[in-house]
Design a protein around this motif. Structure first.
Motif, PDB file in Angstrom:
ATOM      1  N   VAL A  56      -9.677   2.278  10.261  1.00 27.72           N
ATOM      2  CA  VAL A  56      -8.640   1.286  10.565  1.00 27.72           C
ATOM      3  C   VAL A  56      -7.749   1.100   9.335  1.00 27.72           C
ATOM      4  O   VAL A  56      -6.513   1.015   9.447  1.00 27.72           O
ATOM      5  CB  VAL A  56      -9.270  -0.059  10.981  1.00 27.72           C
ATOM      6  CG1 VAL A  56      -8.188  -1.117  11.160  1.00 27.72           C
ATOM      7  CG2 VAL A  56     -10.070   0.108  12.267  1.00 27.72           C
ATOM      8  N   GLY A  57      -8.372   1.077   8.163  1.00 30.54           N
ATOM      9  CA  GLY A  57      -7.598   0.954   6.932  1.00 30.54           C
ATOM     10  C   GLY A  57      -6.716   2.163   6.693  1.00 30.54           C
ATOM     11  O   GLY A  57      -5.604   2.042   6.175  1.00 30.54           O
ATOM     12  N   VAL A  58      -7.202   3.339   7.087  1.00 30.10           N
ATOM     13  CA  VAL A  58      -6.402   4.559   6.935  1.00 30.10           C
ATOM     14  C   VAL A  58      -5.175   4.517   7.821  1.00 30.10           C
ATOM     15  O   VAL A  58      -4.056   4.850   7.403  1.00 30.10           O
ATOM     16  CB  VAL A  58      -7.246   5.808   7.262  1.00 30.10           C
ATOM     17  CG1 VAL A  58      -6.369   7.058   7.264  1.00 30.10           C
ATOM     18  CG2 VAL A  58      -8.366   5.972   6.244  1.00 30.10           C
ATOM     19  N   LEU A  59      -5.352   4.110   9.056  1.00 30.84           N
ATOM     20  CA  LEU A  59      -4.280   4.159  10.041  1.00 30.84           C
ATOM     21  C   LEU A  59      -3.304   2.990   9.932  1.00 30.84           C
ATOM     22  O   LEU A  59      -2.122   3.142  10.239  1.00 30.84           O
ATOM     23  CB  LEU A  59      -4.880   4.202  11.451  1.00 30.84           C
ATOM     24  CG  LEU A  59      -5.756   5.433  11.757  1.00 30.84           C
ATOM     25  CD1 LEU A  59      -6.379   5.305  13.132  1.00 30.84           C
ATOM     26  CD2 LEU A  59      -4.935   6.715  11.647  1.00 30.84           C
ATOM     27  N   ARG A  60      -3.780   1.833   9.461  1.00 34.04           N
ATOM     28  CA  ARG A  60      -2.925   0.652   9.460  1.00 34.04           C
ATOM     29  C   ARG A  60      -2.629   0.080   8.078  1.00 34.04           C
ATOM     30  O   ARG A  60      -1.800  -0.816   7.935  1.00 34.04           O
ATOM     31  CB  ARG A  60      -3.570  -0.451  10.314  1.00 34.04           C
ATOM     32  CG  ARG A  60      -3.701  -0.071  11.783  1.00 34.04           C
ATOM     33  CD  ARG A  60      -4.065  -1.264  12.629  1.00 34.04           C
ATOM     34  NE  ARG A  60      -4.111  -0.941  14.045  1.00 34.04           N
ATOM     35  CZ  ARG A  60      -4.340  -1.817  15.018  1.00 34.04           C
ATOM     36  NH1 ARG A  60      -4.555  -3.091  14.708  1.00 34.04           N
ATOM     37  NH2 ARG A  60      -4.354  -1.442  16.275  1.00 34.04           N
ATOM     38  N   GLY A  61      -3.300   0.587   7.065  1.00 32.70           N
ATOM     39  CA  GLY A  61      -3.114   0.061   5.718  1.00 32.70           C
ATOM     40  C   GLY A  61      -1.770   0.455   5.125  1.00 32.70           C
ATOM     41  O   GLY A  61      -1.122   1.407   5.574  1.00 32.70           O
ATOM     42  N   ALA A  62      -1.368  -0.256   4.099  1.00 35.81           N
ATOM     43  CA  ALA A  62      -0.103   0.029   3.413  1.00 35.81           C
ATOM     44  C   ALA A  62      -0.387   0.433   1.972  1.00 35.81           C
ATOM     45  O   ALA A  62      -1.465   0.172   1.433  1.00 35.81           O
ATOM     46  CB  ALA A  62       0.794  -1.212   3.443  1.00 35.81           C
ATOM     47  N   GLY A  63       0.583   1.062   1.342  1.00 38.83           N
ATOM     48  CA  GLY A  63       0.440   1.448  -0.052  1.00 38.83           C
ATOM     49  C   GLY A  63      -0.676   2.451  -0.256  1.00 38.83           C
ATOM     50  O   GLY A  63      -0.758   3.472   0.416  1.00 38.83           O
ATOM     51  N   ARG A  64      -1.594   2.135  -1.192  1.00 43.84           N
ATOM     52  CA  ARG A  64      -2.705   3.023  -1.523  1.00 43.84           C
ATOM     53  C   ARG A  64      -3.913   2.830  -0.613  1.00 43.84           C
ATOM     54  O   ARG A  64      -4.897   3.567  -0.714  1.00 43.84           O
ATOM     55  CB  ARG A  64      -3.136   2.764  -2.966  1.00 43.84           C
ATOM     56  CG  ARG A  64      -2.097   3.089  -4.005  1.00 43.84           C
ATOM     57  CD  ARG A  64      -2.028   4.568  -4.291  1.00 43.84           C
ATOM     58  NE  ARG A  64      -3.240   5.050  -4.936  1.00 43.84           N
ATOM     59  CZ  ARG A  64      -3.484   6.330  -5.176  1.00 43.84           C
ATOM     60  NH1 ARG A  64      -2.624   7.251  -4.810  1.00 43.84           N
ATOM     61  NH2 ARG A  64      -4.603   6.702  -5.771  1.00 43.84           N
ATOM     62  N   VAL A  65      -3.856   1.851   0.293  1.00 41.02           N
ATOM     63  CA  VAL A  65      -5.011   1.529   1.136  1.00 41.02           C
ATOM     64  C   VAL A  65      -5.473   2.726   1.974  1.00 41.02           C
ATOM     65  O   VAL A  65      -6.679   3.019   2.012  1.00 41.02           O
ATOM     66  CB  VAL A  65      -4.709   0.314   2.046  1.00 41.02           C
ATOM     67  CG1 VAL A  65      -5.825   0.113   3.068  1.00 41.02           C
ATOM     68  CG2 VAL A  65      -4.548  -0.935   1.194  1.00 41.02           C
ATOM     69  N   PRO A  66      -4.567   3.460   2.662  1.00 39.45           N
ATOM     70  CA  PRO A  66      -5.037   4.608   3.451  1.00 39.45           C
ATOM     71  C   PRO A  66      -5.771   5.645   2.611  1.00 39.45           C
ATOM     72  O   PRO A  66      -6.810   6.170   3.027  1.00 39.45           O
ATOM     73  CB  PRO A  66      -3.742   5.183   4.040  1.00 39.45           C
ATOM     74  CG  PRO A  66      -2.801   4.028   4.074  1.00 39.45           C
ATOM     75  CD  PRO A  66      -3.120   3.242   2.847  1.00 39.45           C
ATOM     76  N   PHE A  67      -5.242   5.939   1.418  1.00 43.27           N
ATOM     77  CA  PHE A  67      -5.880   6.930   0.550  1.00 43.27           C
ATOM     78  C   PHE A  67      -7.269   6.452   0.113  1.00 43.27           C
ATOM     79  O   PHE A  67      -8.251   7.202   0.178  1.00 43.27           O
ATOM     80  CB  PHE A  67      -4.999   7.177  -0.675  1.00 43.27           C
ATOM     81  CG  PHE A  67      -5.621   8.101  -1.695  1.00 43.27           C
ATOM     82  CD1 PHE A  67      -5.676   9.462  -1.465  1.00 43.27           C
ATOM     83  CD2 PHE A  67      -6.143   7.594  -2.871  1.00 43.27           C
ATOM     84  CE1 PHE A  67      -6.259  10.309  -2.408  1.00 43.27           C
ATOM     85  CE2 PHE A  67      -6.722   8.436  -3.811  1.00 43.27           C
ATOM     86  CZ  PHE A  67      -6.777   9.801  -3.568  1.00 43.27           C
ATOM     87  N   VAL A  68      -7.369   5.211  -0.345  1.00 35.15           N
ATOM     88  CA  VAL A  68      -8.650   4.662  -0.806  1.00 35.15           C
ATOM     89  C   VAL A  68      -9.663   4.628   0.335  1.00 35.15           C
ATOM     90  O   VAL A  68     -10.842   4.971   0.156  1.00 35.15           O
ATOM     91  CB  VAL A  68      -8.458   3.247  -1.391  1.00 35.15           C
ATOM     92  CG1 VAL A  68      -9.804   2.607  -1.700  1.00 35.15           C
ATOM     93  CG2 VAL A  68      -7.603   3.309  -2.658  1.00 35.15           C
ATOM     94  N   ALA A  69      -9.213   4.230   1.531  1.00 36.17           N
ATOM     95  CA  ALA A  69     -10.113   4.170   2.686  1.00 36.17           C
ATOM     96  C   ALA A  69     -10.636   5.565   3.039  1.00 36.17           C
ATOM     97  O   ALA A  69     -11.818   5.734   3.361  1.00 36.17           O
ATOM     98  CB  ALA A  69      -9.390   3.559   3.884  1.00 36.17           C
ATOM     99  N   ALA A  70      -9.761   6.571   2.970  1.00 35.54           N
ATOM    100  CA  ALA A  70     -10.184   7.945   3.266  1.00 35.54           C
ATOM    101  C   ALA A  70     -11.213   8.422   2.242  1.00 35.54           C
ATOM    102  O   ALA A  70     -12.195   9.092   2.592  1.00 35.54           O
ATOM    103  CB  ALA A  70      -8.977   8.880   3.287  1.00 35.54           C
ATOM    104  N   VAL A  71     -11.011   8.102   0.979  1.00 35.75           N
ATOM    105  CA  VAL A  71     -11.972   8.480  -0.067  1.00 35.75           C
ATOM    106  C   VAL A  71     -13.319   7.798   0.175  1.00 35.75           C
ATOM    107  O   VAL A  71     -14.386   8.412   0.002  1.00 35.75           O
ATOM    108  CB  VAL A  71     -11.428   8.115  -1.461  1.00 35.75           C
ATOM    109  CG1 VAL A  71     -12.508   8.291  -2.521  1.00 35.75           C
ATOM    110  CG2 VAL A  71     -10.217   8.975  -1.800  1.00 35.75           C
TER     111      VAL A  71
END
Length: 262
Positions: free
Chosen positions: A233-248
């Motif tokens: 959910v963070g990957v798909l809806r996050g902003a800024g660095r959130v998608p990258f951090v969530a994927a990691v």
């Protein structure tokens, strides 16, 4: 010496060594065998890192990569060439010392990584060496056991998926520099906005395969699926660095589950 070590991409290389070592421990290899596996993987990673900087020297100079010791002149090309040649020799000796079939598999993993450095990184197939090398790493560790044995199909499959995701996320910070020098692998074609969600899909697929392999009813597999679902959910809806951090974080979750299931 410090600049020579930096030219080997020591950070990612040590991460692979740690993963191989933990897999060897999880597979129940003897302490001596664990050290042999770690040494073989370290030698292979050093050869891959040094070969990468040797191949990319002109590109790195073009874009002014001050963080690359070879391109900046902090270390001589001849020094890196000699170190790389010695690392290749050590890789062959140490890999075959782990057993004939184990050695052949590991040498194939290293050759695959070299193929990436030598040209596949600029094609649609840039993901393939990562899939082959990470999936093969799991097979190598299992074959290094005494007696050698093949892992269940789903373990190298998970390794391959993690490798593809690692490729996507690892290239993300260098997209602009790569574009300036004509590198057009899969991540570059996807672009910075699509890389995190595509990586997340690959990582969730790895989590599902892990859950199926370990047994959907096991606490670890259920926990992994829940964590992956929350993070995606963070990957798909996050902003800024959130998608990258969530994927990691999904990748780290999968690595933990992979080690637990080994």
């Amino acid at each position: 010496m410090k600049d020579l070590v930096r030219a080997a991409h020591i950070g990612p290389g040590l991460a692979v060594v740690v993963l191989a070592t933990l897999l060897a421990v999880a597979d129940g290899l003897s302490p001596g065998r664990v050290l042999l596996v770690a040494a073989a993987v370290l030698a292979g990673q050093l050869s891959v890192g040094w070969s990468n900087d040797l191949v990319d020297e002109a590109r790195d100079r073009t874009v002014g990569r001050a963080d690359k010791p070879l391109a900046s002149g902090a270390v001589a090309r001849r020094t890196v060439l000699v170190a790389c040649a010695l690392a290749v020799l050590a890789t062959v000796v140490l890999s075959l010392a782990c057993g004939w079939w184990a050695g052949v598999v590991h040498l194939g993993c290293v050759a695959s990584a070299w193929a990436y450095n030598l040209g596949l990184k600029s094609t649609w197939w840039s993901w393939a060496p990562y899939a082959v090398s990470f999936g093969g790493l799991v097979v190598f560790v299992s074959l290094a056991a005494s007696p050698p044995e093949l892992p269940p199909w789903w373990l190298p499959t998970v390794g391959a998926l993690l490798g593809v995701a690692a490729h996507l996320l690892n290239v993300l910070p260098d997209l602009d520099d790569d574009a300036a020098t004509g590198v057009r692998g899969l991540p570059h074609r996807l672009g910075p906005r699509r890389i995190p969600p595509v990586a997340a899909v690959v990582l969730v697929a790895a989590t599902v395969v892990l859950a199926l392999g370990a047994g959907l009813g096991s606490p670890a597999s259920v926990a992994g699926l829940v964590v992956a679902a929350v993070l995606v959910v963070g990957v798909l809806r996050g902003a800024g660095r959130v998608p990258f951090v969530a994927a990691v974080l999904i990748a780290l979750t999968d690595v933990v589950l992979l080690l637990a299931a080994s």
